[in-house]
Design a protein around this motif. Structure first.
Motif: not given
Length: 136
Positions: A21-28, A38-42, A53-68
């Protein structure tokens, strides 16, 4: 993170296909980032569902939020990326999330956006050899 020394890069494997689930992927992903990765890996590439792509979307969004929040976190799509078209889809998704335009994929930093797919390079080589009239 505290146990590493020198310039060691810490990659945390989320195993997104197992989390489902997106929620679990985001939490992890958020826990891994908070823990200092330094990296999150699928994926390890050893499970039924690997990089999507669905999991990547969640994970890349987390990377973007971390950058902010002042953290630079890379993303690695591993397992299931078998050809140039699939790799391009991940790059376009990353560009859409990071820059707001999938056509800006050339701006993605290769130090922070990686592929770990053992079948990708051999398949690209086969395609190149075939296009050149040679064979592997």
């Amino acid at each position: 993170r505290a146990a590493r020394t020198g310039d060691v890069i810490l990659k945390v494997i989320i195993e997104s296909g197992e989390l489902q689930t997106d929620e679990l992927i985001k939490a992890a992903s958020e826990v891994a980032i908070a823990g200092g990765c330094d990296f999150v890996k699928t994926s390890t590439g050893k499970v039924k569902v690997n990089a999507t792509l669905e999991a990547a979307k969640v994970m890349i969004t987390c990377c973007k939020e971390a950058k902010s929040n002042g953290k630079t976190i890379g993303f690695k799509a591993a397992g299931g990326v078998r050809d140039a078209e699939q790799a391009r889809s991940f790059l376009e998704l990353g560009a859409e999330i990071l820059f707001g335009d999938k056509l800006r994929l050339h701006e993605i930093d290769s130090r922070l956006f990686r592929f770990g797919a053992s079948s990708l390079l051999p398949n690209l080589r086969k395609k190149e050899a075939s296009a050149a009239g040679a064979g592997y």
